[in-house]
Design a protein around this motif. Sequence first.
Motif, PDB file in Angstrom:
ATOM      1  N   GLU A   1       0.830  -1.193   0.000  1.00 49.79           N
ATOM      2  CA  GLU A   1       0.000   0.000   0.000  1.00 49.79           C
ATOM      3  C   GLU A   1       0.872   1.254   0.000  1.00 49.79           C
ATOM      4  OE1 GLU A   1      -3.572   2.093   2.649  1.00 49.79           O
ATOM      5  OE2 GLU A   1      -2.541   0.285   3.371  1.00 49.79           O
ATOM      6  N   GLY A   2       0.476   2.218  -0.813  1.00 50.92           N
ATOM      7  CA  GLY A   2       1.225   3.459  -0.921  1.00 50.92           C
ATOM      8  C   GLY A   2       2.162   3.505  -2.111  1.00 50.92           C
ATOM      9  N   PHE A   3       2.382   2.355  -2.754  1.00 52.97           N
ATOM     10  CA  PHE A   3       3.222   2.290  -3.952  1.00 52.97           C
ATOM     11  C   PHE A   3       2.349   2.108  -5.186  1.00 52.97           C
ATOM     12  CE2 PHE A   3       6.100   0.968  -0.585  1.00 52.97           C
ATOM     13  CZ  PHE A   3       7.268   1.646  -0.905  1.00 52.97           C
ATOM     14  N   ARG A   4       2.816   2.635  -6.284  1.00 54.75           N
ATOM     15  CA  ARG A   4       2.102   2.457  -7.538  1.00 54.75           C
ATOM     16  C   ARG A   4       3.033   1.819  -8.558  1.00 54.75           C
ATOM     17  NH1 ARG A   4      -1.092   6.936 -11.271  1.00 54.75           N
ATOM     18  NH2 ARG A   4      -2.260   5.421 -12.514  1.00 54.75           N
TER      19      ARG A   4
ATOM     20  N   ARG B   1       9.525  -6.905 -20.180  1.00 57.53           N
ATOM     21  CA  ARG B   1       9.130  -5.593 -19.697  1.00 57.53           C
ATOM     22  C   ARG B   1      10.083  -5.056 -18.627  1.00 57.53           C
ATOM     23  NH1 ARG B   1       2.535  -6.214 -18.816  1.00 57.53           N
ATOM     24  NH2 ARG B   1       1.943  -5.602 -20.932  1.00 57.53           N
ATOM     25  N   VAL B   2       9.977  -3.742 -18.396  1.00 59.67           N
ATOM     26  CA  VAL B   2      10.606  -3.097 -17.253  1.00 59.67           C
ATOM     27  C   VAL B   2       9.500  -2.383 -16.491  1.00 59.67           C
ATOM     28  CG1 VAL B   2      12.308  -1.428 -16.441  1.00 59.67           C
ATOM     29  CG2 VAL B   2      12.767  -2.753 -18.514  1.00 59.67           C
ATOM     30  N   TRP B   3       9.309  -2.759 -15.228  1.00 56.90           N
ATOM     31  CA  TRP B   3       8.293  -2.154 -14.369  1.00 56.90           C
ATOM     32  C   TRP B   3       8.896  -1.030 -13.534  1.00 56.90           C
ATOM     33  CZ3 TRP B   3       3.445  -3.586 -15.348  1.00 56.90           C
ATOM     34  CH2 TRP B   3       3.223  -4.841 -15.942  1.00 56.90           C
ATOM     35  N   ARG B   4       8.040  -0.102 -13.150  1.00 55.61           N
ATOM     36  CA  ARG B   4       8.453   1.020 -12.306  1.00 55.61           C
ATOM     37  C   ARG B   4       7.577   1.049 -11.054  1.00 55.61           C
ATOM     38  NH1 ARG B   4       7.049   6.528 -11.585  1.00 55.61           N
ATOM     39  NH2 ARG B   4       8.856   7.869 -11.159  1.00 55.61           N
ATOM     40  N   VAL B   5       8.219   1.088  -9.896  1.00 58.46           N
ATOM     41  CA  VAL B   5       7.497   1.125  -8.625  1.00 58.46           C
ATOM     42  C   VAL B   5       7.820   2.448  -7.942  1.00 58.46           C
ATOM     43  CG1 VAL B   5       6.996  -0.074  -6.471  1.00 58.46           C
ATOM     44  CG2 VAL B   5       7.790  -1.379  -8.460  1.00 58.46           C
ATOM     45  N   ALA B   6       6.815   3.267  -7.716  1.00 59.24           N
ATOM     46  CA  ALA B   6       7.008   4.593  -7.120  1.00 59.24           C
ATOM     47  C   ALA B   6       6.161   4.737  -5.869  1.00 59.24           C
ATOM     48  CB  ALA B   6       6.652   5.684  -8.124  1.00 59.24           C
ATOM     49  N   TRP B   7       6.716   5.418  -4.868  1.00 61.77           N
ATOM     50  CA  TRP B   7       5.940   5.754  -3.675  1.00 61.77           C
ATOM     51  C   TRP B   7       5.115   6.998  -3.983  1.00 61.77           C
ATOM     52  CZ3 TRP B   7       4.204   4.074   0.793  1.00 61.77           C
ATOM     53  CH2 TRP B   7       3.714   5.007   1.730  1.00 61.77           C
ATOM     54  N   VAL B   8       3.788   6.887  -3.843  1.00 59.52           N
ATOM     55  CA  VAL B   8       2.909   8.022  -4.112  1.00 59.52           C
ATOM     56  C   VAL B   8       2.054   8.371  -2.903  1.00 59.52           C
ATOM     57  CG1 VAL B   8       2.826   7.624  -6.603  1.00 59.52           C
ATOM     58  CG2 VAL B   8       1.164   6.482  -5.123  1.00 59.52           C
ATOM     59  N   GLY B   9       2.125   7.577  -1.847  1.00 55.67           N
ATOM     60  CA  GLY B   9       1.343   7.860  -0.648  1.00 55.67           C
ATOM     61  C   GLY B   9       0.055   7.081  -0.625  1.00 55.67           C
ATOM     62  N   ARG B  10      -0.350   6.646   0.523  1.00 55.12           N
ATOM     63  CA  ARG B  10      -1.528   5.778   0.647  1.00 55.12           C
ATOM     64  C   ARG B  10      -2.805   6.449   0.175  1.00 55.12           C
ATOM     65  NH1 ARG B  10       1.908   4.625   4.784  1.00 55.12           N
ATOM     66  NH2 ARG B  10       2.456   2.428   5.016  1.00 55.12           N
ATOM     67  N   GLN B  11      -2.990   7.736   0.476  1.00 56.43           N
ATOM     68  CA  GLN B  11      -4.222   8.410   0.113  1.00 56.43           C
ATOM     69  C   GLN B  11      -4.352   8.530  -1.396  1.00 56.43           C
ATOM     70  OE1 GLN B  11      -6.735   9.288   2.228  1.00 56.43           O
ATOM     71  NE2 GLN B  11      -7.844   9.571   0.294  1.00 56.43           N
ATOM     72  N   GLN B  12      -3.234   8.817  -2.085  1.00 53.30           N
ATOM     73  CA  GLN B  12      -3.296   8.971  -3.532  1.00 53.30           C
ATOM     74  C   GLN B  12      -3.661   7.660  -4.208  1.00 53.30           C
ATOM     75  OE1 GLN B  12      -0.235  11.303  -5.481  1.00 53.30           O
ATOM     76  NE2 GLN B  12      -0.180   9.830  -7.148  1.00 53.30           N
ATOM     77  N   VAL B  13      -3.100   6.538  -3.711  1.00 49.58           N
ATOM     78  CA  VAL B  13      -3.435   5.243  -4.282  1.00 49.58           C
ATOM     79  C   VAL B  13      -4.908   4.938  -4.090  1.00 49.58           C
ATOM     80  CG1 VAL B  13      -3.041   2.764  -4.083  1.00 49.58           C
ATOM     81  CG2 VAL B  13      -1.116   4.322  -4.051  1.00 49.58           C
ATOM     82  N   SER B  14      -5.449   5.269  -2.900  1.00 53.06           N
ATOM     83  CA  SER B  14      -6.866   5.031  -2.622  1.00 53.06           C
ATOM     84  C   SER B  14      -7.753   5.875  -3.536  1.00 53.06           C
ATOM     85  CB  SER B  14      -7.170   5.347  -1.155  1.00 53.06           C
ATOM     86  OG  SER B  14      -6.416   4.536  -0.297  1.00 53.06           O
ATOM     87  N   ASP B  15      -7.376   7.137  -3.716  1.00 51.44           N
ATOM     88  CA  ASP B  15      -8.154   8.015  -4.597  1.00 51.44           C
ATOM     89  C   ASP B  15      -8.139   7.521  -6.024  1.00 51.44           C
ATOM     90  OD1 ASP B  15      -8.651   9.569  -2.407  1.00 51.44           O
ATOM     91  OD2 ASP B  15      -7.189  11.133  -2.925  1.00 51.44           O
ATOM     92  N   SER B  16      -6.966   7.034  -6.488  1.00 48.14           N
ATOM     93  CA  SER B  16      -6.839   6.532  -7.848  1.00 48.14           C
ATOM     94  C   SER B  16      -7.705   5.294  -8.047  1.00 48.14           C
ATOM     95  CB  SER B  16      -5.381   6.197  -8.153  1.00 48.14           C
ATOM     96  OG  SER B  16      -5.249   5.655  -9.446  1.00 48.14           O
ATOM     97  N   ALA B  17      -7.713   4.400  -7.043  1.00 50.63           N
ATOM     98  CA  ALA B  17      -8.511   3.187  -7.146  1.00 50.63           C
ATOM     99  C   ALA B  17     -10.009   3.532  -7.172  1.00 50.63           C
ATOM    100  CB  ALA B  17      -8.194   2.257  -5.977  1.00 50.63           C
ATOM    101  N   ALA B  18     -10.389   4.556  -6.420  1.00 51.63           N
ATOM    102  CA  ALA B  18     -11.803   4.951  -6.358  1.00 51.63           C
ATOM    103  C   ALA B  18     -12.278   5.480  -7.692  1.00 51.63           C
ATOM    104  CB  ALA B  18     -11.992   6.001  -5.267  1.00 51.63           C
ATOM    105  N   ARG B  19     -11.375   6.160  -8.418  1.00 50.66           N
ATOM    106  CA  ARG B  19     -11.763   6.699  -9.742  1.00 50.66           C
ATOM    107  C   ARG B  19     -11.927   5.583 -10.745  1.00 50.66           C
ATOM    108  NH1 ARG B  19      -7.905  10.714  -8.400  1.00 50.66           N
ATOM    109  NH2 ARG B  19      -6.339   9.665  -9.640  1.00 50.66           N
TER     110      ARG B  19
END
Length: 424
Positions: free
Chosen positions: A80-83, A406-424
């Motif tokens: 949680e908190g990573f994208r 592939r090459v994947w990218r894992v970034a810390w974006v914060g828990r709230q931002q991940v939750s907001d993105s999932a809600a959209r």
Amino acid sequence: MKLLIMTCALLLSACTMSADQVGTEAETASPAQTSQPVTHTAGDASQKTTTVGGATNASPAAATPALPPPPRGFSPTAPEGFRVTLYAEGFDKPRLMAVAENGDIFLSDPNAGAVYVLPDRNADGVADETLTFAKGLDQPHGLAFHDGYLYVANTGSVVRFPYQSGQTKAQGAPEKLVDLPPRGGHSTRTIEFSPEGQLFVATGSTCNVCEETDERRAAVWVYDADGKNGRPYATGLRNAVGLEWFDGALWATNNGRDMLGDDLPPEGFYQLSDGGFYGWPYCYTVTAGQPQVWDKDFGQADPSVCEDATPAFALTTAHSAPLGMAFYTAQAFPEAYQGQMFAGLHGSWNRSQKSGYKVVSIDPASGEVQDFLTGFVQGNTVKGRPVDAAVAQDGALLVTDDGEGRVWRVAWVGRQQVSDSAAR
């Protein structure tokens, strides 16, 4: 009239949705595998964000780059908190990475015989394009920058190319520095430089378990930067694919032997020292930090040989095949991840229940191993095979996947931002 207006509005909405869907498919389609430059288009700007939520330890001066939308279909799962997003794709067998001083990502592809450059000059978290730095190489694998050169470990040699910051194509033929035993049971070679400028080269064994006749096999050797004065540095490492210099020491992953059942021996992570012996083919670690156990099935040498074998400081499941690794030295991730080792577990081939197929974090102080990037195997269905990890200039973690190219990218974006993105 009111009915006509509503109908037109509905038709306009449908057309708009259709255009968005087509755009998303075009942005995430795999490019053709070719030696020519391959362009990767960033996601639609309306789907990106430049804010960071919940990252209390992030550097105040560092701005989080805009993030593209996740790719269609499979995507690994991070805490949680990573994208997780797609940085680049369309490769044959992407393996190890090196980060140039200017932030460009260099990537080896042994099957293609090539080294690629994956620049992200607009800092949107997606490679702008795939450029071929050098091709026609013999299974290139390990990469390292040192003193104005890019070093490349082929299966049978270490070569180097002159390199200047921002350069995306090699000028001239490579200079061969070191001859290595080519191919064999383990064909990849890994290189790493110490802060003092010594070149370390890892070469795997020819077999599952045997006594090698070439002392360069199943070992890490050290050379001067020009390839001279080579000598053994660490021995008894069946296949040390991951090498990293961190906190004054050289660290390595290692693939243990096969054919002892599902759970023996566990795969290990080691801190290497000059002259150290790490067990293979006579011994293996069953408990992290504890004396190694004699391999009675191999039955060569005397059990006392294990008394001099340095055990792994951390272990993971047998046959999970730890490969490339990186220590997290940036500031973008939360404090708990600072100084942690990240390693790709490529996955098992001879285990009744599959193991590996994920990226784990390892605490170099305690030896604790935790899952970090998962979902590459679902039941018995393999979705990808992680290989290497690298810390990008912006603090994101990049992970190569040679199962899907592939090459994947894992970034810390914060828990709230991940939750907001999932809600959209």
